[in-house]
Structures are given as structure tokens and as C-alpha cells.
Write a protein that holds these residues in place. Sequence first.
Motif, PDB file in Angstrom:
ATOM      1  N   GLN A   7      31.467  44.354  56.124  1.00 47.35           N
ATOM      2  CA  GLN A   7      32.906  44.274  56.292  1.00 47.35           C
ATOM      3  C   GLN A   7      33.470  43.346  55.218  1.00 47.35           C
ATOM      4  N   ILE A   8      34.375  43.876  54.404  1.00 50.62           N
ATOM      5  CA  ILE A   8      34.862  43.176  53.220  1.00 50.62           C
ATOM      6  C   ILE A   8      36.357  42.905  53.322  1.00 50.62           C
ATOM      7  N   VAL A   9      36.768  41.676  53.058  1.00 51.55           N
ATOM      8  CA  VAL A   9      38.173  41.356  52.842  1.00 51.55           C
ATOM      9  C   VAL A   9      38.398  41.459  51.330  1.00 51.55           C
ATOM     10  N   THR A  10      39.107  42.493  50.909  1.00 51.30           N
ATOM     11  CA  THR A  10      39.228  42.800  49.480  1.00 51.30           C
ATOM     12  C   THR A  10      39.695  41.612  48.658  1.00 51.30           C
ATOM     13  N   ASP A  11      40.694  40.907  49.152  1.00 48.07           N
ATOM     14  CA  ASP A  11      41.271  39.792  48.407  1.00 48.07           C
ATOM     15  C   ASP A  11      40.280  38.655  48.192  1.00 48.07           C
ATOM     16  N   ARG A  12      39.207  38.607  48.972  1.00 48.28           N
ATOM     17  CA  ARG A  12      38.286  37.478  48.918  1.00 48.28           C
ATOM     18  C   ARG A  12      36.904  37.852  48.389  1.00 48.28           C
ATOM     19  N   PHE A  13      36.721  39.078  47.899  1.00 47.70           N
ATOM     20  CA  PHE A  13      35.378  39.516  47.529  1.00 47.70           C
ATOM     21  C   PHE A  13      35.051  39.289  46.052  1.00 47.70           C
ATOM     22  N   ALA A  14      35.890  39.777  45.138  1.00 42.24           N
ATOM     23  CA  ALA A  14      35.615  39.613  43.707  1.00 42.24           C
ATOM     24  C   ALA A  14      36.850  39.951  42.895  1.00 42.24           C
ATOM     25  N   LYS A  41      30.821  44.641  41.809  1.00 42.05           N
ATOM     26  CA  LYS A  41      29.743  43.991  42.562  1.00 42.05           C
ATOM     27  C   LYS A  41      28.956  44.974  43.439  1.00 42.05           C
ATOM     28  N   LEU A  42      28.986  46.243  43.120  1.00 45.33           N
ATOM     29  CA  LEU A  42      28.279  47.229  43.940  1.00 45.33           C
ATOM     30  C   LEU A  42      26.768  47.028  43.910  1.00 45.33           C
ATOM     31  N   ASP A  43      26.222  46.560  42.794  1.00 47.10           N
ATOM     32  CA  ASP A  43      24.783  46.289  42.754  1.00 47.10           C
ATOM     33  C   ASP A  43      24.422  45.159  43.716  1.00 47.10           C
ATOM     34  N   TYR A  44      25.287  44.169  43.819  1.00 42.59           N
ATOM     35  CA  TYR A  44      25.077  43.068  44.773  1.00 42.59           C
ATOM     36  C   TYR A  44      25.009  43.612  46.195  1.00 42.59           C
ATOM     37  N   ILE A  45      25.870  44.595  46.491  1.00 36.12           N
ATOM     38  CA  ILE A  45      25.912  45.195  47.831  1.00 36.12           C
ATOM     39  C   ILE A  45      24.666  46.032  48.083  1.00 36.12           C
ATOM     40  N   THR A  46      24.313  46.901  47.140  1.00 33.28           N
ATOM     41  CA  THR A  46      23.155  47.767  47.345  1.00 33.28           C
ATOM     42  C   THR A  46      21.846  46.977  47.364  1.00 33.28           C
ATOM     43  N   SER A  96      34.744  56.531  44.498  1.00 33.64           N
ATOM     44  CA  SER A  96      33.859  57.386  43.692  1.00 33.64           C
ATOM     45  C   SER A  96      32.620  56.620  43.234  1.00 33.64           C
ATOM     46  N   ALA A  97      32.829  55.378  42.781  1.00 30.46           N
ATOM     47  CA  ALA A  97      31.697  54.560  42.332  1.00 30.46           C
ATOM     48  C   ALA A  97      30.762  54.250  43.495  1.00 30.46           C
ATOM     49  N   CYS A  98      31.326  54.021  44.658  1.00 29.88           N
ATOM     50  CA  CYS A  98      30.495  53.786  45.845  1.00 29.88           C
ATOM     51  C   CYS A  98      29.629  54.998  46.150  1.00 29.88           C
ATOM     52  N   HIS A  99      30.199  56.173  46.024  1.00 30.07           N
ATOM     53  CA  HIS A  99      29.445  57.392  46.303  1.00 30.07           C
ATOM     54  C   HIS A  99      28.305  57.581  45.306  1.00 30.07           C
ATOM     55  N   VAL A 100      28.530  57.186  44.062  1.00 30.79           N
ATOM     56  CA  VAL A 100      27.452  57.227  43.072  1.00 30.79           C
ATOM     57  C   VAL A 100      26.315  56.306  43.496  1.00 30.79           C
ATOM     58  N   HIS A 101      26.670  55.167  44.091  1.00 21.45           N
ATOM     59  CA  HIS A 101      25.676  54.211  44.586  1.00 21.45           C
ATOM     60  C   HIS A 101      25.171  54.561  45.991  1.00 21.45           C
ATOM     61  N   HIS A 330      38.057  33.439  56.023  1.00 19.12           N
ATOM     62  CA  HIS A 330      38.304  34.290  54.871  1.00 19.12           C
ATOM     63  C   HIS A 330      38.031  33.577  53.559  1.00 19.12           C
ATOM     64  N   GLU A 331      36.947  32.811  53.502  1.00 16.97           N
ATOM     65  CA  GLU A 331      36.581  32.171  52.245  1.00 16.97           C
ATOM     66  C   GLU A 331      36.277  33.244  51.204  1.00 16.97           C
ATOM     67  N   SER A 332      36.480  32.915  49.930  1.00 21.98           N
ATOM     68  CA  SER A 332      36.136  33.873  48.878  1.00 21.98           C
ATOM     69  C   SER A 332      34.623  33.904  48.695  1.00 21.98           C
ATOM     70  N   LEU A 333      34.120  35.094  48.340  1.00 22.53           N
ATOM     71  CA  LEU A 333      32.689  35.206  48.074  1.00 22.53           C
ATOM     72  C   LEU A 333      32.320  34.524  46.758  1.00 22.53           C
ATOM     73  N   TRP A 334      33.244  34.517  45.789  1.00 18.26           N
ATOM     74  CA  TRP A 334      32.946  33.808  44.548  1.00 18.26           C
ATOM     75  C   TRP A 334      32.956  32.306  44.799  1.00 18.26           C
ATOM     76  N   PRO A 335      32.135  31.533  44.106  1.00 19.48           N
ATOM     77  CA  PRO A 335      31.205  31.950  43.059  1.00 19.48           C
ATOM     78  C   PRO A 335      29.786  32.164  43.586  1.00 19.48           C
ATOM     79  N   TYR A 336      29.649  32.585  44.859  1.00 24.26           N
ATOM     80  CA  TYR A 336      28.328  32.629  45.503  1.00 24.26           C
ATOM     81  C   TYR A 336      27.774  34.044  45.580  1.00 24.26           C
ATOM     82  N   TYR A 337      27.389  34.589  44.424  1.00 26.99           N
ATOM     83  CA  TYR A 337      26.739  35.899  44.398  1.00 26.99           C
ATOM     84  C   TYR A 337      25.238  35.713  44.135  1.00 26.99           C
ATOM     85  N   VAL A 338      24.605  34.824  44.890  1.00 27.90           N
ATOM     86  CA  VAL A 338      23.228  34.421  44.603  1.00 27.90           C
ATOM     87  C   VAL A 338      22.256  35.292  45.393  1.00 27.90           C
ATOM     88  N   GLU A 339      21.595  36.203  44.709  1.00 26.65           N
ATOM     89  CA  GLU A 339      20.658  37.094  45.383  1.00 26.65           C
ATOM     90  C   GLU A 339      19.325  36.419  45.686  1.00 26.65           C
TER      91      GLU A 339
END
Length: 473
Positions: A7-14, A41-46, A96-101, A330-339
Motif C-alpha cells: 500500500q503506497i501513499v504516492t506523495d511519500r514514496f519517491a 522504484k519498481l525494482d525496489y518493489i519487485t 504500463s511499467a508495472c505490468h512489464v514488471h 505518512h513518513e516519506s520512504l526517501w532516503p531509505y531505499y536500503v535493500e
Amino acid sequence: MGNISEQIVTDRFAHTNESPTIQCDSKDEYCGGTFKGIERKLDYITNLGVNAILISPFVLNTNSTDGDGYHGYWPQDIYTIDPNFGTEQDLIDLVSACHVHKIWVMADLVIHHMGYLDGCPESSKCDDPDEEAFSKFTPFNKSEHYDEVDKWSRNLPKLNHTNRFVRTTLVSWTQTLVPQYGFDGIRFSDIDDIPKDLLSELNNATGVFTIGQASTGISEAVLASYQSVLDSVFDDDMYSALDAFFNQSAHSNGYHLLPDKLSLRWGLYEDSSVLGGYIDNGTVGRFLGNNHDFTKLRNALAYLLMADWIPFIYYGTEQGPEFTGDTTNHESLWPYYVEERYLYKFISTILKHRRNLFDAEVSKNQDAEQVECTCDIDFYSFARKMTFVAIYAGGYSASTQGYLIRNHPFEKGTVLTNIFDQTDRVTVQKNGTFYVIIDKGEPKIYSRGFKLSQTIFLVLAMSLTICQLFNGF
């Protein structure tokens, strides 16, 4: 079900381009997240293992003296994309990009109310407005479009769902969204305050998977009745049971809630496998905001991600320490994209296992139901899809505990291997039992292998010390 959603809050994701290095935790203003940012950030999600996303409402919102409608739940014009998130084409490109992924995209639609009227902030009660006050809304710009008896919902003007124009407009609007943007599913909120016949029309109009969420603590029986008009609902009662389980006192009877709720839900719902499951979201707060124990969070995640429903992960949960809910949900996900964070790896390991079980040809339709095994005051276990899951409510400070598992679907001689540590194995004995040790409160997820004389089939290398488990996230 093999679907796992974030579940993504668009304004807070990237951000569209490189996101800021400082987290945005404002609960009042737009922070700059966009559709292009999610796409980036679709690679981060997948890599996390998610194959579906639920994006926050995307239409133009009102603002009030208390803040901006960055979250999407204060609609002003249902036909206009909020320019803060991007353009219509940006949204089409994202789907469309999501469907590719190979990611499904679910849209969150607000059909219960509109946004704040001028002079009616979130923090104060509104007087009855005149006709002119509604003119800024599109297309519901007349007072007759709003409920005369129960006009306000959190100081937001509630739509009159018996009004013919309101009903036909909502149905036709919803019907156009799927072919226009390519959505794979729709979420409706506040369903307990919307007529069932209208929800049924909306469900038929979309042609895709629909799920609803109630706005109040209605009974499970009433909530279950909405599965006759929508494809599914969010299991709010099961969330309450899990919350009570992980926050119970040592001598309470809270542990009864899990088996009792599961027994009830299996008798009420037409299909429990498509229910929406969650342990936190923007409404109830973050798990770590209600309980600052990462070991309990890992146990809650183990249940969420392996139980018989569709798991919904609230964005940021996979990053841990910076998402405790101390300031806002609703904190922003940035700068924490640490896999490399432990929680991210913990979730991705479980989801990889879950996806493998549901994708494997040999296991399709095989023991997919959730079989309750052994439960105790602060211990609960279940089996499904060749997997045994044990969760513990005691937290990190708990001493080592051992549990004899009697009720389970595994044959004698079956070897079960911990998906996090291949050296941790248990064997079903001749008397049909096996023993599980819970060390420092950590959850256990064991997968079924071959017989004793054969090779264990599952090897997932993720062995960590308890110190790493607690401190590394």
C-alpha cells in the motif's frame, strides 16, 4: 492466493528524479512524491517480492486551513488528476511499467464523500453551507448531491447515494477508469456507509477485482455480508485480533482471539483466501508506533505474509527504524531505499518462499487452506502449502520456549527446514509430534522436505545470529 500487495501513499514514496536525502514527515503538506517516482522504484518493489501495489487516491483534492490533501482522501474534482503527482499520461505509463514488471496496480477510489468546503477546516465543526459552497466540486456541485440526514463525515460533505445523478455518475466514472488507465483492481473505502446495491453496480462496472474497507468497527458478520456485493473486504476484525495478541498481558486471555476469530471467519466468508490482511496502515497507525518491539513486528509479519489471505504491506515497514509512527503514519520512504536492511531481507525471503509455493505446478490447489496447529497464551502456529508457521507474542525479552506440536498435516518422518536457516530442522516423530523451540521470541517458518533418508529440498541461505536479528534490521 499468490498476490502480495504494497500500500503506497504516492506523495511519500519517491520523487520523479533523485529524491531528497532528508525524510519528509509532514502531516500537512505535499512532499513531492509522483507517479514517475513510483515507476523509478519498481525494482525496489519487485526485489521485495511484491507483485501488486495499491496506490493512494489520485484525483484533484481540496486543501484546508489545516493542511493539504496530499493523501488523496479529500476529492474536489474526480475527473482531474492531482498535478502534484503528475499527468494522466504519467499514471498510464506507471501502470504500463508495472505490468512489464508483472505487478498489478489497484486504484483507491473515494466514493463516500468529497473534500473540505471553504471555511470548513478539519479541526472544527462546519455550519450548514449554502448552495454556493458546493460549486467548487466537480461533478457534485449542488446541495442535493449530499446527504440531508447524515450530511457530514469527519467534517467532509457526505454524498447522497440515493440521488440518481450521484449514483449514475459514480458508476460511469468507475467504469471508465479501468480501460483508461489499465487498473487491475479497485479499493472502495467506507463501504459500511454505502448502499450495497450501489456497491454491486460499481463491482459489475469495473470488471476487475474489487475490495472494500469499512470505516467503523462493525461486526464480522456484517462485514462478511459485503463479500456478496464486492469480491472481497479487508479483514478488520483479524487486524484487531492480531493487535490484541501482540499487546496482551502475560496472563490475559487475548490469545483466544486468534483461533476464535479464524474459526468465525471461516464460517462467515464466501472465500477467506481473498480477504485483505494488514498489520498497519495510514488509518490504524504503524505497528511500531503502537508497539516498539521489532521482534514482535517480525512475528506479525510472519503471520501476515503466510496466512490465508492477500497480504497488504504498508510502505516503509520493510525499512524498520525510521518508520515507527512517532510523528505521522505518512513518513516519506526517501532516503531509505536500503535493500540490505534485515527487515527488507526478512520480508523478501518469506515472499519468495510464498511465491514459490503458489507458483509451483506441483503445489497448485494443494493444502492451500490454513490449518490451525498448536496455540498457547502467547504462541500460535498454523500450516499451509507445505509450510509450518509459529509466531510468538512475548517479544525480544522473552526467554527460550519450547512447544510440542501435535495437531498438524505432516506425515511421520517429514523433515521441516527453517527458511531462514537451513541448519535448523525438525522431524515429525513416530508418535506424530514434533518440537519447536522459540529463541528470543523470534518467529519460525519451516518448509516440508522429503523423508529422513532423502535430501532436504529447500535451501534458503539467510542464517543470522540473534544479535544481528535484533540490531541489524
